[in-house]
Design a protein around this motif. Structure first.
Motif, mmCIF file in Angstrom:
data_model
loop_
_atom_site.group_PDB
_atom_site.id
_atom_site.type_symbol
_atom_site.label_atom_id
_atom_site.label_comp_id
_atom_site.label_asym_id
_atom_site.label_seq_id
_atom_site.Cartn_x
_atom_site.Cartn_y
_atom_site.Cartn_z
ATOM 1 N N SER A 1 0.831 -1.200 0.000
ATOM 2 C CA SER A 1 0.000 0.000 0.000
ATOM 3 C C SER A 1 0.868 1.254 0.000
ATOM 4 O O SER A 1 2.076 1.200 0.239
ATOM 5 N N ARG A 2 0.254 2.404 -0.255
ATOM 6 C CA ARG A 2 1.003 3.656 -0.267
ATOM 7 C C ARG A 2 0.222 4.755 0.445
ATOM 8 O O ARG A 2 -0.966 4.612 0.749
ATOM 9 N N THR A 3 0.896 5.842 0.717
ATOM 10 C CA THR A 3 0.280 7.002 1.366
ATOM 11 C C THR A 3 0.593 8.245 0.529
ATOM 12 O O THR A 3 1.443 8.226 -0.366
ATOM 13 N N THR A 4 -0.090 9.340 0.855
ATOM 14 C CA THR A 4 0.197 10.639 0.239
ATOM 15 C C THR A 4 0.060 11.709 1.305
ATOM 16 O O THR A 4 -0.797 11.614 2.191
#
Length: 365
Positions: A90-93
């Motif tokens: 998963s990723r974040t911003t």
């Protein structure tokens, strides 16, 4: 049922990812007169059934997670910071809040991340109206039609149809969905050219025009004591850090209602209370996703923003911001109208403290 399930889900690269679902038989929504209880495993199965259209509204956006402990009757809280243990896939911003503070939020790009958030107790997903590459310029214009007590859903539909006409005249292409409660959400895809405050002003322009056309049905009054039984056109849903439930997301309400995209013809006939985690997979199979091509041809906000500018020339100004937002220039006083003392506020909405005068003593020198 075992103590945990391992679910195979599509990951960010299209490959299969294994997602662990603990306590799958835990009840999230208790049974009601309208349907059986819904377990954690049932929620995961629902998300798998609607993952395609739901991810169209979630992917590449910062997402606030509305989570529970012990089901919807237990503790409820919002996760803006990513929950602990975010999977490697998963990723974040990073986003900026009204206070100026910045921190990362989770981005839900794929089915595996969606299921992992359900494992973490999420029941409602709230995406921002921006893309992860530009978190300051919304690509969606959003309006929440919020009925006050005494109004039927048919009244909200009437207001939504009126709003549709105003938006079309302003050069926007409106899309509707049920809220999962009593209201209607109206969206329009827009080019990410204006920042949050400007988009909010465009929404206020639309809201005031609708209020002029339907003064007995809708209102832009921020204070509840001034709304009566009219439907509130919630312009502050366009404010930074304000979000609405995602399309196809369940709500934290008895019976597990779902916020469902509908065509304008369907909106007139739909019964929102019948759109639940139990029934929506069948609805989707029969009706399809009314929002599938929503972002194919985004519109410009200029026509709606011109309504705001015309109102400024009429002498109408800023409207109230949410209480957790910094005080803004030209904002009305943040005090309930029935408790407002006029001489305590200046024309800019700032509180003016009464002058302190020294006590005058009598007597001869």
């Amino acid at each position: 049922m075992p103590d945990a399930l391992t679910l195979a889900a599509a990951g960010p690269d299209g490959g299969t990812v294994q997602v662990r679902l603990s306590s799958p038989d835990k009840v999230v929504w208790p049974a009601t007169d309208h349907g059986e209880g819904i377990t954690k495993a049932d929620l995961a199965a629902y998300l798998g059934a609607v993952a395609g259209p739901m991810l169209r509204g979630l992917a590449d956006r910062p997402v606030t997670l509305q989570r529970v402990r012990g089901g919807i009757e237990g503790e409820e809280f919002y996760s803006k910071n990513p929950p602990k243990g975010v999977p490697a896939w998963s990723r974040t911003t990073e986003v900026t809040y009204p206070s100026g503070r910045r921190h990362p939020q989770l981005v839900v790009d794929d089915e595996a991340t969606l299921l992992w958030t359900a494992q973490m107790g999420t029941v409602t997903w709230h995406p921002w109206p921006v893309r992860s590459g530009d978190n300051d310029h919304p690509d969606e214009l959003r309006i929440d039609l919020d009925p006050q007590p005494g109004r039927a859903f048919a009244d909200v539909v009437e207001a939504a149809l009126g709003l549709r006409e105003v938006m079309l005249e302003a050069g926007l292409t409106p899309f509707a969905k049920t809220t999962g409660s009593r209201g209607v959400h109206v969206f329009a895809p827009v080019r990410p050219e204006l920042e949050f405050l400007e988009v909010r002003h465009a929404v206020i322009g639309l809201a005031r025009e609708l209020e002029r056309r339907m003064p007995d049905l809708v209102t832009t009054a921020w204070w509840k004591e001034e709304r009566g039984e009219r439907i509130f056109v919630d312009f502050n849903q366009a404010t930074r850090d304000r979000t609405l439930a995602a399309a196809w997301s369940p709500r934290i309400l008895p019976g597990a209602p779902v916020s469902v995209p509908v065509t304008w013809d369907e909106l007139v006939a739909v019964r929102p209370t019948e759109l639940t985690v139990h029934t929506v997979p069948g609805w989707l199979a029969e009706h399809g996703d009314a929002w599938e091509g929503m972002h194919d041809q985004p519109d410009e906000v200029a026509g709606a923003y011109a309504l705001w500018q015309a109102d400024l020339e009429r002498g109408l100004g800023e409207l109230s911001f949410p209480p957790d937002h910094p005080k803004m220039p030209g904002e009305p006083p943040r005090v309930q109208p029935s408790k407002k003392v006029a001489e305590h506020w200046d024309e800019q909405g700032n509180r003016v403290e009464p002058e302190t005068r020294p006590h005058q003593h009598g007597g001869a020198d």
